[in-house]
Motif scaffolding. Structure first.
Motif, PDB file in Angstrom:
ATOM      1  N   VAL A  57       0.823  -1.205   0.000  1.00  0.00           N
ATOM      2  CA  VAL A  57       0.000   0.000   0.000  1.00  0.00           C
ATOM      3  C   VAL A  57       0.861   1.261   0.000  1.00  0.00           C
ATOM      4  CG1 VAL A  57      -1.658   1.350   1.356  1.00  0.00           C
ATOM      5  CG2 VAL A  57      -1.980  -1.123   1.082  1.00  0.00           C
ATOM      6  N   GLU A  58       1.920   1.283   0.817  1.00  0.00           N
ATOM      7  CA  GLU A  58       2.738   2.495   0.929  1.00  0.00           C
ATOM      8  C   GLU A  58       3.348   2.892  -0.413  1.00  0.00           C
ATOM      9  OE1 GLU A  58       2.756  -0.007   3.010  1.00  0.00           O
ATOM     10  OE2 GLU A  58       1.945   0.959   4.804  1.00  0.00           O
ATOM     11  N   ASP A  59       3.710   1.900  -1.231  1.00  0.00           N
ATOM     12  CA  ASP A  59       4.257   2.214  -2.552  1.00  0.00           C
ATOM     13  C   ASP A  59       3.193   2.843  -3.445  1.00  0.00           C
ATOM     14  OD1 ASP A  59       6.532   1.039  -1.581  1.00  0.00           O
ATOM     15  OD2 ASP A  59       6.565  -0.633  -2.995  1.00  0.00           O
ATOM     16  N   VAL A  60       1.977   2.328  -3.354  1.00  0.00           N
ATOM     17  CA  VAL A  60       0.894   2.889  -4.167  1.00  0.00           C
ATOM     18  C   VAL A  60       0.603   4.329  -3.741  1.00  0.00           C
ATOM     19  CG1 VAL A  60      -1.509   2.617  -4.890  1.00  0.00           C
ATOM     20  CG2 VAL A  60      -0.087   0.585  -4.517  1.00  0.00           C
ATOM     21  N   LEU A  61       0.638   4.586  -2.439  1.00  0.00           N
ATOM     22  CA  LEU A  61       0.403   5.946  -1.961  1.00  0.00           C
ATOM     23  C   LEU A  61       1.478   6.902  -2.476  1.00  0.00           C
ATOM     24  CD1 LEU A  61      -0.700   5.365   1.757  1.00  0.00           C
ATOM     25  CD2 LEU A  61      -2.046   5.212  -0.348  1.00  0.00           C
ATOM     26  N   ARG A  62       2.695   6.420  -2.528  1.00  0.00           N
ATOM     27  CA  ARG A  62       3.791   7.235  -3.064  1.00  0.00           C
ATOM     28  C   ARG A  62       3.530   7.589  -4.532  1.00  0.00           C
ATOM     29  NH1 ARG A  62       8.951   9.289  -0.907  1.00  0.00           N
ATOM     30  NH2 ARG A  62      10.515   9.072  -2.546  1.00  0.00           N
ATOM     31  N   VAL A  63       3.014   6.631  -5.301  1.00  0.00           N
ATOM     32  CA  VAL A  63       2.677   6.901  -6.700  1.00  0.00           C
ATOM     33  C   VAL A  63       1.558   7.941  -6.782  1.00  0.00           C
ATOM     34  CG1 VAL A  63       1.727   5.894  -8.812  1.00  0.00           C
ATOM     35  CG2 VAL A  63       3.497   4.672  -7.529  1.00  0.00           C
ATOM     36  N   VAL A  64       0.573   7.848  -5.900  1.00  0.00           N
ATOM     37  CA  VAL A  64      -0.493   8.858  -5.869  1.00  0.00           C
ATOM     38  C   VAL A  64       0.106  10.256  -5.701  1.00  0.00           C
ATOM     39  CG1 VAL A  64      -2.457   9.743  -4.537  1.00  0.00           C
ATOM     40  CG2 VAL A  64      -2.280   7.291  -5.011  1.00  0.00           C
ATOM     41  N   ASP A  65       1.085  10.383  -4.821  1.00  0.00           N
ATOM     42  CA  ASP A  65       1.717  11.688  -4.609  1.00  0.00           C
ATOM     43  C   ASP A  65       2.394  12.209  -5.868  1.00  0.00           C
ATOM     44  OD1 ASP A  65       1.006  12.035  -1.912  1.00  0.00           O
ATOM     45  OD2 ASP A  65       2.645  10.740  -1.256  1.00  0.00           O
ATOM     46  N   HIS A  66       3.022  11.312  -6.617  1.00  0.00           N
ATOM     47  CA  HIS A  66       3.663  11.737  -7.860  1.00  0.00           C
ATOM     48  C   HIS A  66       2.622  12.238  -8.858  1.00  0.00           C
ATOM     49  CE1 HIS A  66       7.232  10.285  -6.136  1.00  0.00           C
ATOM     50  NE2 HIS A  66       7.204   9.038  -6.567  1.00  0.00           N
ATOM     51  N   LEU A  67       1.477  11.568  -8.918  1.00  0.00           N
ATOM     52  CA  LEU A  67       0.408  12.020  -9.810  1.00  0.00           C
ATOM     53  C   LEU A  67      -0.091  13.401  -9.394  1.00  0.00           C
ATOM     54  CD1 LEU A  67       0.509   9.020 -10.662  1.00  0.00           C
ATOM     55  CD2 LEU A  67      -1.993   9.043 -10.716  1.00  0.00           C
ATOM     56  N   ALA A  68      -0.376  13.561  -8.097  1.00  0.00           N
ATOM     57  CA  ALA A  68      -0.943  14.816  -7.615  1.00  0.00           C
ATOM     58  C   ALA A  68       0.001  15.992  -7.854  1.00  0.00           C
ATOM     59  CB  ALA A  68      -1.263  14.697  -6.123  1.00  0.00           C
ATOM     60  N   ARG A  69       1.292  15.748  -7.742  1.00  0.00           N
ATOM     61  CA  ARG A  69       2.294  16.799  -7.930  1.00  0.00           C
ATOM     62  C   ARG A  69       2.162  17.448  -9.311  1.00  0.00           C
ATOM     63  NH1 ARG A  69       7.765  17.413  -5.882  1.00  0.00           N
ATOM     64  NH2 ARG A  69       7.422  15.591  -4.570  1.00  0.00           N
ATOM     65  N   TYR A  70       1.765  16.643 -10.321  1.00  0.00           N
ATOM     66  CA  TYR A  70       1.678  17.159 -11.691  1.00  0.00           C
ATOM     67  C   TYR A  70       0.240  17.226 -12.203  1.00  0.00           C
ATOM     68  CZ  TYR A  70       6.662  16.983 -11.419  1.00  0.00           C
ATOM     69  OH  TYR A  70       7.955  17.218 -11.012  1.00  0.00           O
ATOM     70  N   LYS A  71      -0.701  17.351 -11.254  1.00  0.00           N
ATOM     71  CA  LYS A  71      -2.107  17.611 -11.576  1.00  0.00           C
ATOM     72  C   LYS A  71      -2.757  16.476 -12.377  1.00  0.00           C
ATOM     73  CE  LYS A  71      -1.362  22.655 -11.465  1.00  0.00           C
ATOM     74  NZ  LYS A  71       0.097  22.766 -11.528  1.00  0.00           N
ATOM     75  N   LEU A  72      -2.221  15.265 -12.253  1.00  0.00           N
ATOM     76  CA  LEU A  72      -2.901  14.089 -12.793  1.00  0.00           C
ATOM     77  C   LEU A  72      -3.990  13.686 -11.801  1.00  0.00           C
ATOM     78  CD1 LEU A  72       0.332  12.271 -13.930  1.00  0.00           C
ATOM     79  CD2 LEU A  72      -1.438  13.112 -15.466  1.00  0.00           C
ATOM     80  N   ASN A  73      -5.145  13.285 -12.303  1.00  0.00           N
ATOM     81  CA  ASN A  73      -6.289  13.106 -11.402  1.00  0.00           C
ATOM     82  C   ASN A  73      -6.912  11.715 -11.425  1.00  0.00           C
ATOM     83  OD1 ASN A  73      -7.483  13.293 -13.916  1.00  0.00           O
ATOM     84  ND2 ASN A  73      -8.884  14.953 -13.396  1.00  0.00           N
ATOM     85  N   HIS A  74      -6.255  10.734 -12.057  1.00  0.00           N
ATOM     86  CA  HIS A  74      -6.762   9.360 -12.040  1.00  0.00           C
ATOM     87  C   HIS A  74      -5.615   8.370 -11.867  1.00  0.00           C
ATOM     88  CE1 HIS A  74     -10.245  11.386 -13.869  1.00  0.00           C
ATOM     89  NE2 HIS A  74     -10.955  10.368 -13.420  1.00  0.00           N
ATOM     90  N   LEU A  75      -5.804   7.408 -10.979  1.00  0.00           N
ATOM     91  CA  LEU A  75      -4.886   6.291 -10.819  1.00  0.00           C
ATOM     92  C   LEU A  75      -5.614   5.015 -11.210  1.00  0.00           C
ATOM     93  CD1 LEU A  75      -2.241   4.928  -9.906  1.00  0.00           C
ATOM     94  CD2 LEU A  75      -3.250   4.772  -7.600  1.00  0.00           C
ATOM     95  N   HIS A  76      -5.200   4.435 -12.314  1.00  0.00           N
ATOM     96  CA  HIS A  76      -5.746   3.173 -12.816  1.00  0.00           C
ATOM     97  C   HIS A  76      -4.922   2.036 -12.203  1.00  0.00           C
ATOM     98  CE1 HIS A  76      -6.157   0.581 -16.786  1.00  0.00           C
ATOM     99  NE2 HIS A  76      -6.485  -0.110 -15.699  1.00  0.00           N
ATOM    100  N   LEU A  77      -5.565   1.167 -11.428  1.00  0.00           N
ATOM    101  CA  LEU A  77      -4.887   0.026 -10.818  1.00  0.00           C
ATOM    102  C   LEU A  77      -5.244  -1.238 -11.579  1.00  0.00           C
ATOM    103  CD1 LEU A  77      -5.273   0.683  -6.978  1.00  0.00           C
ATOM    104  CD2 LEU A  77      -3.196   0.895  -8.363  1.00  0.00           C
ATOM    105  N   HIS A  78      -4.239  -1.847 -12.208  1.00  0.00           N
ATOM    106  CA  HIS A  78      -4.418  -3.125 -12.905  1.00  0.00           C
ATOM    107  C   HIS A  78      -4.322  -4.220 -11.839  1.00  0.00           C
ATOM    108  CE1 HIS A  78      -4.300  -5.805 -16.390  1.00  0.00           C
ATOM    109  NE2 HIS A  78      -3.310  -6.461 -15.800  1.00  0.00           N
TER     110      HIS A  78
END
Length: 566
Positions: free
Chosen positions: A200-221
């Motif tokens: 989970v902690e790794d996924v949360l870190r990826v969320v932060d990278h998205l938010a930093r650049y105004k990306l607004n969707h995380l697609h989880l395969h």
């Protein structure tokens, strides 16, 4: 035999990054108002209005709970490096001058469309940021807009603002005004947690990278041949048996419902919507291992830890298959507040013609019954249209008559061209991780294409947005995730957010270069792409040791702070 996976350590990645740095280096320069990534819609610099963040600065906003939450996030973002208290107050209390104000306009006429095409307002995600000698004001119609404005403010401060420990720095913001809103409403990235499982902690870190650049969707395969990663109460062996493997023979893993809720909640607090994918009818070996009754021959296959595709599928002729799909999609939909439910649909090589389209059409109706909008890879195109259907296009040749016909019948597209947006592709032949079947993708290739005209005959208004997938057949750690995402993720983010008129490779690469120091200060692994003029680090530059990701504290990786007592 399990596939042998090359696992470069952090030192190997660092050596690769240093080698790639080449000769395109420049001295660090002060941050300027136009340096923001993604490029804003309108920038009006005013050097006479530069503003210094002082130790007694206050963050002021309205009593609106959502605005207070963004204000608390901003305070937590700025406190570690500055060491300043930065109290948060609402406008019902005495307001200090010379601070940062977050202002909601109260525009209640907003619609779901996030684009700003007129002068009537900022839209659902837009904002205006004004820096004067008297202070900073971020104005938006929604908390989402305020949050995006905060990310811009963050980039206007010196790069050491990303440090997790106090830094001696003059926290100056360049004066002027930025007015900004996104080109496309859907801007995202995909993380494949099925080929390799990530905690989970790794996924949360990826969320932060998205938010930093105004990306607004995380697609989880979430599901594939190698592993099933989400608990389903009505079919418990999917996660306990189907989730016990991964590429290379590792232990795999899965998310409990509480884990998944934590990811969804964390993402929502950063204005990121989670899009779950349950891949059907192919890519299902892990499900068949757990429940052989779903297999065409009713025999359990062995667990699969390789990387081939197209050999597995659930039985499209058995009603029990549709009971399974109804149960699984129903439970996942109930856990997911966002509007999207992704059903995969690609590379089902053994389910052909009318059998395939019949399966897809029935599955689309099951999704509709959950109240969600169906998303699938563009192989779904021949199936009958359902209201709102979205196709995720991952081709490498923009001439696609089947997809064009689906668009004519009402489908919208998310653009993820394999030879531009697939971030599991190598940067160069010697990149230590990644694939090359779609070609090599350096930063310029990730940047130089137009989502609005990429698929022949598809008009700009049929494009919902862009997404950068990261498949993980060869990606095994958080460091490798970051190495493959950065610096290409900001390129995709700019394509999704910025007006087409701002598209300029030379300008983008210069703006991007300044972010290397930010990532270094934040302890983020990245590839020093040779085509980007990364600044030279001076002897006095802060070089904090990369921190371990904490469970609680930290401006990015902590839950958004409570605003009960700002």
């Amino acid at each position: 035999m399990p596939l042998s996976v090359h696992e470069p350590d952090a030192a190997t990645l660092a050596r690769s990054a240093d080698k790639a740095a080449g000769e395109l280096l420049a001295p660090p320069a002060p941050v300027q108002l136009p340096d923001v990534v993604p490029a804003p819609q309108r920038v009006e610099p005013d050097p006479a209005e530069d503003w210094l963040l002082s130790p007694d600065a206050v963050i002021v906003t309205s009593a609106d709970p959502a605005a207070l939450t963004v204000a608390a996030y901003l305070a937590e973002l700025l406190r570690p490096a500055t060491g300043y208290p930065l109290p948060v107050t609402d406008t019902t209390r005495p307001a200090a001058t010379g601070g940062i104000a977050l202002v909601l306009t109260g525009d209640d006429s907003l619609k779901d469309d996030a684009s700003l095409n007129d002068d009537d307002g900022l839209g659902a995600e837009g904002y205006q940021l004004a820096v004067t000698r008297a202070g900073v004001t971020i104005t938006a119609a929604t908390a989402t807009g305020l949050f995006h404005g905060v990310q811009t403010l963050r980039q206007l401060l010196p790069p050491t603002i990303e440090s997790a420990v106090p830094v001696t720095e003059r926290w100056m913001l360049p004066g002027g005004t930025i007015t900004d809103a996104p080109r496309f409403p859907y801007r995202g990235a995909m993380l494949d947690v099925a080929r390799h499982f990530f905690p989970v902690e790794d996924v949360l870190r990826v969320v932060d990278h998205l938010a930093r650049y105004k990306l607004n969707h995380l697609h989880l395969h979430l599901t594939d041949d190698q592993g099933w990663r989400i608990a389903v109460d009505s079919w418990p062996r999917l996660s306990t048996v189907g989730g016990a493997t991964e590429v290379g023979g590792g232990p795999g893993g899965h998310y409990t419902k509480a884990d998944y809720r934590r990811i969804v909640s964390y993402a929502a607090a950063r204005h990121v919507t989670v899009v779950p994918e349950i891949d059907l009818p192919g890519h299902t070996n892990s499900a068949l291992v757990a429940y052989p009754e779903l297999a065409p021959d009713k025999v359990a296959p062995p667990p699969y830890t390789g990387t081939e595709v197209g050999f597995s599928y659930v039985d499209p002729a058995d009603e029990r298959t549709y009971d399974f799909i109804t149960d699984v999609l129903g439970e996942v939909a109930a856990l997911t507040p966002g509007p999207w439910l992704h059903i995969g649909g690609d590379e089902a090589f053994k389910v052909k013609g009318e059998v395939y389209t019949g399966f897809v059409e029935r599955t689309q109706r099951i999704v509709a019954d959950t109240g969600k909008t169906v998303v699938g890879w563009h192989q779904l195109a021949p199936a009958a249209h359902v209201d709102g259907r979205v196709l995720q296009w991952w081709g490498t040749n923009g001439d696609d008559p089947a997809t064009l016909e689906a668009v004519r019948r009402g489908a919208r597209l998310i653009l993820s061209p394999g030879n531009h947006a697939y971030l599991d592709m190598k940067y160069a032949p010697d990149t230590p991780v990644g694939q090359d079947w779609a070609g090599l993708i350096d930063v310029r290739r990730a940047y130089d294409w137009d989502p609005g005209s990429h698929v022949t005959g598809v008009a700009d208004d049929a494009v919902l947005g862009v997404e950068a997938p990261l498949w993980t057949e060869s990606v095994t750690s958080l460091a490798e995730i970051e190495f493959m995402l950065l610096p290409r993720l900001p390129a995709i983010a700019e394509l999704g957010w910025s007006p087409r008129a701002t598209h300029d490779w030379a300008g983008f690469r210069d703006r991007l270069a300044g972010h290397g120091r930010r990532w270094t200060a934040a302890g983020i692994t990245f590839h020093r792409a040779p085509e980007v003029p990364w600044p030279v680090e001076g002897a006095g530059s802060a070089q904090p040791v990369r921190p371990q990701i904490p469970a609680q504290p930290g401006p990015d990786n902590a839950p958004v702070p409570s605003t009960d007592n700002p």
